[in-house]
Design a protein around this motif. Structure first.
Motif, mmCIF file in Angstrom:
data_model
loop_
_atom_site.group_PDB
_atom_site.id
_atom_site.type_symbol
_atom_site.label_atom_id
_atom_site.label_comp_id
_atom_site.label_asym_id
_atom_site.label_seq_id
_atom_site.Cartn_x
_atom_site.Cartn_y
_atom_site.Cartn_z
ATOM 1 N N HIS A 88 -58.221 -85.870 32.603
ATOM 2 C CA HIS A 88 -58.703 -84.504 32.389
ATOM 3 C C HIS A 88 -58.008 -83.833 31.198
ATOM 4 N N ILE A 89 -56.785 -84.204 30.915
ATOM 5 C CA ILE A 89 -56.114 -83.669 29.722
ATOM 6 C C ILE A 89 -56.895 -84.058 28.470
ATOM 7 N N ALA A 90 -57.425 -85.267 28.474
ATOM 8 C CA ALA A 90 -58.166 -85.767 27.316
ATOM 9 C C ALA A 90 -59.603 -85.258 27.258
ATOM 10 N N ASN A 91 -60.156 -84.847 28.417
ATOM 11 C CA ASN A 91 -61.592 -84.561 28.450
ATOM 12 C C ASN A 91 -61.995 -83.154 28.881
ATOM 13 N N LYS A 92 -61.083 -82.363 29.404
ATOM 14 C CA LYS A 92 -61.414 -80.989 29.812
ATOM 15 C C LYS A 92 -60.436 -80.022 29.155
ATOM 16 N N ASP A 93 -60.985 -79.067 28.403
ATOM 17 C CA ASP A 93 -60.145 -78.164 27.617
ATOM 18 C C ASP A 93 -59.777 -76.864 28.317
ATOM 19 N N PHE A 94 -60.564 -76.433 29.310
ATOM 20 C CA PHE A 94 -60.452 -75.064 29.798
ATOM 21 C C PHE A 94 -59.173 -74.789 30.579
ATOM 22 N N TRP A 95 -58.556 -75.802 31.175
ATOM 23 C CA TRP A 95 -57.492 -75.553 32.147
ATOM 24 C C TRP A 95 -56.111 -75.555 31.502
ATOM 25 N N ASN A 96 -55.220 -74.762 32.109
ATOM 26 C CA ASN A 96 -53.841 -74.706 31.627
ATOM 27 C C ASN A 96 -52.825 -74.953 32.742
ATOM 28 N N GLU A 97 -53.329 -75.151 33.967
ATOM 29 C CA GLU A 97 -52.449 -75.353 35.111
ATOM 30 C C GLU A 97 -53.196 -76.147 36.174
ATOM 31 N N VAL A 98 -52.462 -76.936 36.933
ATOM 32 C CA VAL A 98 -53.079 -77.672 38.039
ATOM 33 C C VAL A 98 -52.229 -77.493 39.289
ATOM 34 N N ILE A 99 -52.921 -77.358 40.418
ATOM 35 C CA ILE A 99 -52.284 -77.397 41.728
ATOM 36 C C ILE A 99 -52.893 -78.589 42.457
ATOM 37 N N PHE A 100 -52.058 -79.462 42.999
ATOM 38 C CA PHE A 100 -52.618 -80.568 43.761
ATOM 39 C C PHE A 100 -51.863 -80.752 45.065
ATOM 40 N N PHE A 101 -52.538 -81.422 46.017
ATOM 41 C CA PHE A 101 -51.986 -81.605 47.354
ATOM 42 C C PHE A 101 -52.090 -83.063 47.765
ATOM 43 N N ALA A 155 -56.472 -75.868 56.052
ATOM 44 C CA ALA A 155 -55.961 -74.508 56.266
ATOM 45 C C ALA A 155 -54.612 -74.326 55.584
ATOM 46 N N ASN A 156 -53.773 -75.355 55.622
ATOM 47 C CA ASN A 156 -52.472 -75.278 54.956
ATOM 48 C C ASN A 156 -52.621 -75.286 53.439
ATOM 49 N N ILE A 157 -53.580 -76.049 52.931
ATOM 50 C CA ILE A 157 -53.859 -76.039 51.487
ATOM 51 C C ILE A 157 -54.248 -74.628 51.043
ATOM 52 N N LYS A 158 -55.076 -73.984 51.834
ATOM 53 C CA LYS A 158 -55.539 -72.635 51.505
ATOM 54 C C LYS A 158 -54.374 -71.661 51.440
ATOM 55 N N VAL A 159 -53.472 -71.728 52.400
ATOM 56 C CA VAL A 159 -52.307 -70.844 52.422
ATOM 57 C C VAL A 159 -51.412 -71.094 51.215
ATOM 58 N N LEU A 160 -51.144 -72.358 50.926
ATOM 59 C CA LEU A 160 -50.224 -72.677 49.842
ATOM 60 C C LEU A 160 -50.821 -72.386 48.466
ATOM 61 N N THR A 161 -52.120 -72.561 48.316
ATOM 62 C CA THR A 161 -52.756 -72.238 47.036
ATOM 63 C C THR A 161 -52.595 -70.754 46.724
ATOM 64 N N ALA A 162 -52.795 -69.920 47.731
ATOM 65 C CA ALA A 162 -52.608 -68.479 47.536
ATOM 66 C C ALA A 162 -51.143 -68.157 47.268
ATOM 67 N N THR A 163 -50.246 -68.826 47.980
ATOM 68 C CA THR A 163 -48.814 -68.609 47.784
ATOM 69 C C THR A 163 -48.391 -68.977 46.366
ATOM 70 N N LEU A 164 -49.035 -69.991 45.806
ATOM 71 C CA LEU A 164 -48.723 -70.437 44.450
ATOM 72 C C LEU A 164 -49.437 -69.612 43.382
ATOM 73 N N GLY A 165 -50.110 -68.538 43.811
ATOM 74 C CA GLY A 165 -50.620 -67.564 42.850
ATOM 75 C C GLY A 165 -52.105 -67.529 42.600
ATOM 76 N N HIS A 166 -52.895 -68.314 43.340
ATOM 77 C CA HIS A 166 -54.337 -68.348 43.073
ATOM 78 C C HIS A 166 -55.123 -68.243 44.383
ATOM 79 N N LYS A 167 -55.838 -67.135 44.571
ATOM 80 C CA LYS A 167 -56.590 -66.912 45.808
ATOM 81 C C LYS A 167 -58.031 -67.408 45.678
ATOM 82 N N ILE A 168 -58.165 -68.595 45.142
ATOM 83 C CA ILE A 168 -59.486 -69.170 44.889
ATOM 84 C C ILE A 168 -60.284 -69.389 46.170
ATOM 85 N N PHE A 169 -59.605 -69.587 47.301
ATOM 86 C CA PHE A 169 -60.290 -69.880 48.555
ATOM 87 C C PHE A 169 -60.318 -68.695 49.519
ATOM 88 N N GLU A 170 -59.806 -67.535 49.104
ATOM 89 C CA GLU A 170 -59.707 -66.379 49.988
ATOM 90 C C GLU A 170 -60.991 -65.549 49.963
#
Length: 281
Positions: A83-96, A150-165
């Motif tokens: 994705h670094i080579a093929n997608k330009d829009f992103w500047n951060e990744v969260i993974f689980f 459910a834990n992914i949802k909590v931690l994603t918000a904790t890490l600064g992004h409420k994408i699933f809220e």
């Protein structure tokens, strides 16, 4: 059901918030990782990057809107390098992933599909991708993964992004019902909304003044213009109608958007009985 508290352990690997951050919940085998795009390759040899997992690429779209891409991989690092080579829009990744061998190809594909569904329903980020295929799993496996989700949802918000809220999850609730407030003008504007942990939610189908007054701040004018372009505000007679619930940073900003002029939210927003928002704060 009475919600239980959660203990979250955040670890800044190199001692700053600009590097790799890990996030863990007590009594959970999963682990969350947040890392800037430009530092992904610096940490590729770490064990978290060499396992199966789901990831969220986070950045900005063409119109500077919040944008994300949700995916899965059997080896997270290899997919991120792609994705670094093929997608330009992103500047951060969260993974689980999992600290043990709990996750496999079928389970991460299930999580990818469910996360995509949650993000679509929340409507906070633009997703420019096809709907991921969901794995066929047993009822018991799905139940376990829903808890992991459910834990992914909590931690994603904790890490600064409420994408699933969902916006409904942020409202201020009293006796299990949110207090609804109304903002009306003699010229015909009629809006409803409620307080939120993120500011103020303007409810769908609110009628907003079309003609803007000189006292309307430039930033609100710009936001209204963007909302019109995105179809969030559509012309209905002499007014604009809101096509979906919309969150603003404060009640005053919401009142200004509705009335198209300078306004004080705590005074303009009132209950059906006429009590101003100010009396509830």
């Amino acid at each position: 059901m009475i919600p239980f508290g959660k203990t979250i352990r955040l670890f800044l690997v190199d001692g700053t918030a600009n590097g790799l951050t890990t996030a863990e919940l007590s009594n959970w085998t999963g682990i969350g990782v947040k890392v800037p795009r430009i530092k992904v390759k610096d940490y590729g040899s770490r064990s978290e990057f060499q396992k199966p997992g789901v990831y969220i690429l986070i950045g900005k779209g063409d119109n500077n809107e919040d944008a994300a891409y949700i995916g899965e991989a059997e080896i997270i690092f290899e997919r991120l390098v792609h994705h670094i080579a093929n997608k330009d829009f992103w500047n951060e990744v969260i993974f689980f992933g999992s600290k043990d061998k709990y996750l496999n190809k079928a389970s991460v594909r299930y999580l990818e599909n469910r996360l995509h569904d949650l993000a679509l329903k929340a409507g906070r980020f633009k997703l420019d991708q096809n709907i991921p295929t969901r794995s066929e799993l047993s009822e018991a496996e799905q139940a376990e993964l829903e808890e992991f989700l459910a834990n992914i949802k909590v931690l994603t918000a904790t890490l600064g992004h409420k994408i699933f809220e969902l916006l409904d999850e942020t409202v201020q609730i009293d006796s299990n019902k949110p207090q609804v407030f109304f903002c009306r003008s003699s010229l015909g504007a009629s809006a409803s909304g409620t307080q939120s942990t993120e500011g103020f939610i303007l409810f769908k189908d609110s009628l907003v003044m079309q003609k803007e007054q000189p006292s309307l701040p430039i930033s609100i004018k710009a936001e209204r213009k963007t909302m019109i372009q995105d179809g969030v505000l559509v012309l209905q007679g002499e007014y604009y109608r809101l096509t979906k619930d919309y969150i603003l940073s404060s009640s005053s900003r919401a009142a200004k958007l509705v009335l198209a002029r300078s306004a004080s939210g705590p005074l303009e927003w009132k209950t059906e009985a006429g009590l101003p928002l100010k009396s509830f704060e």
